[in-house]
Design a protein around this motif. Structure first.
Motif, PDB file in Angstrom:
ATOM      1  N   ARG A  47      -1.586  -0.956  23.765  1.00 26.22           N
ATOM      2  CA  ARG A  47      -0.122  -0.978  23.865  1.00 26.22           C
ATOM      3  C   ARG A  47       0.368   0.068  24.861  1.00 26.22           C
ATOM      4  NH1 ARG A  47       3.888  -2.614  20.204  1.00 26.22           N
ATOM      5  NH2 ARG A  47       5.911  -2.467  21.255  1.00 26.22           N
ATOM      6  N   LEU A  48      -0.189   1.268  24.798  1.00 29.32           N
ATOM      7  CA  LEU A  48       0.236   2.335  25.699  1.00 29.32           C
ATOM      8  C   LEU A  48      -0.113   2.016  27.149  1.00 29.32           C
ATOM      9  CD1 LEU A  48      -0.697   5.533  23.642  1.00 29.32           C
ATOM     10  CD2 LEU A  48       1.580   4.585  24.050  1.00 29.32           C
ATOM     11  N   VAL A  49      -1.308   1.487  27.366  1.00 25.57           N
ATOM     12  CA  VAL A  49      -1.716   1.142  28.735  1.00 25.57           C
ATOM     13  C   VAL A  49      -0.838   0.028  29.289  1.00 25.57           C
ATOM     14  CG1 VAL A  49      -3.571   0.174  30.146  1.00 25.57           C
ATOM     15  CG2 VAL A  49      -4.088   1.915  28.427  1.00 25.57           C
ATOM     16  N   ARG A  50      -0.556  -0.959  28.465  1.00 25.75           N
ATOM     17  CA  ARG A  50       0.264  -2.086  28.917  1.00 25.75           C
ATOM     18  C   ARG A  50       1.669  -1.625  29.319  1.00 25.75           C
ATOM     19  NH1 ARG A  50      -1.121  -7.190  28.280  1.00 25.75           N
ATOM     20  NH2 ARG A  50      -2.625  -6.664  26.655  1.00 25.75           N
ATOM     21  N   GLY A  51       2.125  -0.512  28.724  1.00 30.68           N
ATOM     22  CA  GLY A  51       3.460  -0.021  29.027  1.00 30.68           C
ATOM     23  C   GLY A  51       3.551   0.806  30.295  1.00 30.68           C
ATOM     24  N   LEU A  52       2.423   1.106  30.920  1.00 30.10           N
ATOM     25  CA  LEU A  52       2.449   1.892  32.150  1.00 30.10           C
ATOM     26  C   LEU A  52       2.902   1.031  33.324  1.00 30.10           C
ATOM     27  CD1 LEU A  52      -0.882   3.903  31.794  1.00 30.10           C
ATOM     28  CD2 LEU A  52       1.433   4.607  31.182  1.00 30.10           C
ATOM     29  N   GLU A  53       3.708   1.622  34.207  1.00 27.32           N
ATOM     30  CA  GLU A  53       4.223   0.879  35.348  1.00 27.32           C
ATOM     31  C   GLU A  53       3.087   0.449  36.268  1.00 27.32           C
ATOM     32  OE1 GLU A  53       7.031  -0.169  35.372  1.00 27.32           O
ATOM     33  OE2 GLU A  53       8.294   1.155  34.216  1.00 27.32           O
ATOM     34  N   GLY A  54       3.144  -0.797  36.706  1.00 32.35           N
ATOM     35  CA  GLY A  54       2.154  -1.320  37.631  1.00 32.35           C
ATOM     36  C   GLY A  54       0.977  -2.004  36.985  1.00 32.35           C
ATOM     37  N   VAL A  55       0.855  -1.900  35.659  1.00 29.70           N
ATOM     38  CA  VAL A  55      -0.264  -2.541  34.960  1.00 29.70           C
ATOM     39  C   VAL A  55       0.023  -4.030  34.808  1.00 29.70           C
ATOM     40  CG1 VAL A  55      -1.506  -2.704  32.767  1.00 29.70           C
ATOM     41  CG2 VAL A  55      -0.953  -0.455  33.732  1.00 29.70           C
ATOM     42  N   VAL A  56      -0.914  -4.850  35.264  1.00 31.78           N
ATOM     43  CA  VAL A  56      -0.769  -6.304  35.189  1.00 31.78           C
ATOM     44  C   VAL A  56      -1.284  -6.837  33.859  1.00 31.78           C
ATOM     45  CG1 VAL A  56      -1.470  -8.497  36.236  1.00 31.78           C
ATOM     46  CG2 VAL A  56      -0.910  -6.530  37.694  1.00 31.78           C
ATOM     47  N   GLY A  57      -2.351  -6.258  33.365  1.00 24.87           N
ATOM     48  CA  GLY A  57      -2.934  -6.709  32.108  1.00 24.87           C
ATOM     49  C   GLY A  57      -3.927  -5.677  31.603  1.00 24.87           C
ATOM     50  N   VAL A  58      -4.366  -5.854  30.354  1.00 24.70           N
ATOM     51  CA  VAL A  58      -5.308  -4.928  29.730  1.00 24.70           C
ATOM     52  C   VAL A  58      -6.436  -5.730  29.099  1.00 24.70           C
ATOM     53  CG1 VAL A  58      -5.613  -3.046  28.082  1.00 24.70           C
ATOM     54  CG2 VAL A  58      -3.387  -3.383  29.189  1.00 24.70           C
ATOM     55  N   GLU A  59      -7.668  -5.266  29.329  1.00 25.89           N
ATOM     56  CA  GLU A  59      -8.842  -5.896  28.724  1.00 25.89           C
ATOM     57  C   GLU A  59      -9.595  -4.831  27.937  1.00 25.89           C
ATOM     58  OE1 GLU A  59     -11.044  -7.667  31.890  1.00 25.89           O
ATOM     59  OE2 GLU A  59      -9.661  -9.372  32.095  1.00 25.89           O
ATOM     60  N   PRO A  60      -9.203  -4.607  26.683  1.00 26.87           N
ATOM     61  CA  PRO A  60      -9.871  -3.577  25.879  1.00 26.87           C
ATOM     62  C   PRO A  60     -11.241  -4.051  25.413  1.00 26.87           C
ATOM     63  CG  PRO A  60      -8.208  -4.702  24.569  1.00 26.87           C
ATOM     64  CD  PRO A  60      -8.111  -5.276  25.957  1.00 26.87           C
ATOM     65  N   GLN A  61     -12.242  -3.259  25.694  1.00 28.25           N
ATOM     66  CA  GLN A  61     -13.598  -3.544  25.235  1.00 28.25           C
ATOM     67  C   GLN A  61     -14.135  -2.314  24.507  1.00 28.25           C
ATOM     68  OE1 GLN A  61     -16.021  -5.033  28.467  1.00 28.25           O
ATOM     69  NE2 GLN A  61     -14.360  -6.319  29.259  1.00 28.25           N
ATOM     70  N   LEU A  62     -13.271  -1.776  23.658  1.00 29.13           N
ATOM     71  CA  LEU A  62     -13.621  -0.594  22.884  1.00 29.13           C
ATOM     72  C   LEU A  62     -14.273  -1.005  21.580  1.00 29.13           C
ATOM     73  CD1 LEU A  62     -10.281   1.372  23.424  1.00 29.13           C
ATOM     74  CD2 LEU A  62     -12.458   1.745  24.599  1.00 29.13           C
TER      75      LEU A  62
END
Length: 226
Positions: free
Chosen positions: A197-212
């Motif tokens: 959620r935090l990464v997705r809210g950063l400006e310029g981020v197109v998408g997030v692929e969490p592999q944690l």
């Protein structure tokens, strides 16, 4: 946070290149919009206060009803559009009150306003609702010009180091074309969705692929003596 990263409207807005007054004539408005290649212009009072906006949609009302009589339903439900169709000045055809944003509004707030009100440009107003700029859809898209390296650095500094301070070294961050991938073991799996959620809210981020994963990271210091 880097000073060159746009986060609020004032970071991306442009100076109001064209405005019109209430008394601007219909054909003058059309000419100005055509010459400046804009889809809408703010209407301002003598002291610079934004009192409305004239858009292409407002002007097209004249063409829509030019060669036909409105139906009874249209006379009742579209009274405002019919009034604009008969208008000859900016004050008569403008949409009011204008949908505006403040310089310190976030880019997300501006984007939501554009979506809700179906507009492509928003006047930016300051004190006493005086015009200080204009923000367009194109301006909001500038955030996606951030480099992958810049996004990666911000993810590490503001998300990984914040959520996983003891095991940040175990989290691998990579960014390609604005898509952020997070890999590695985490000690608390409940934080995975928070990180996304935090990464997705950063400006310029197109998408997030969490592999944690939920594997417990190894010790971060020497083992205690037996």
């Amino acid at each position: 946070m880097p000073v060159d990263v746009p986060h609020i409207v004032s970071d991306v807005m442009t100076a109001p290149g064209v405005v019109v007054g209430r008394d601007a004539r219909f054909k003058e408005i059309v000419r100005v919009m055509d010459e400046r290649h804009v889809s809408a212009v703010p209407v301002v009072s003598g002291d610079g206060e934004v009192v409305g906006v004239v858009s292409e949609a407002d002007l097209l009302r004249k063409k829509e009803f030019r060669d036909r009589e409105p139906t009874r339903f249209e006379r009742i439900r579209r009274r405002s559009d019919l009034t604009k169709a008969e208008g000859m000045t900016a004050g008569e055809v403008m949409s009011t009150p204008a949908v505006t944003v403040r310089p310190d509004d976030t880019l997300a707030q501006a984007a939501r306003l554009m979506a809700v009100h179906h507009v492509k440009r928003l006047p930016v107003v300051g004190d006493a609702d005086r015009l200080c700029g204009v923000v367009s859809r194109g301006d909001l898209l500038k955030v996606f010009l951030r480099s992958d390296e810049d996004i990666e650095e911000e993810v590490r500094r503001t998300v990984v180091s914040y959520l996983f301070p003891l095991h940040a070294h175990a989290i691998h961050v990579s960014v390609r074309d604005g898509i952020v991938t997070l890999r590695g073991p985490v000690h608390d799996t409940s934080l995975i969705w928070v990180a996304e959620r935090l990464v997705r809210g950063l400006e310029g981020v197109v998408g997030v692929e969490p592999q944690l994963g939920g594997e417990e990271p190894g010790p971060v210091g020497p083992s205690p003596a037996e």
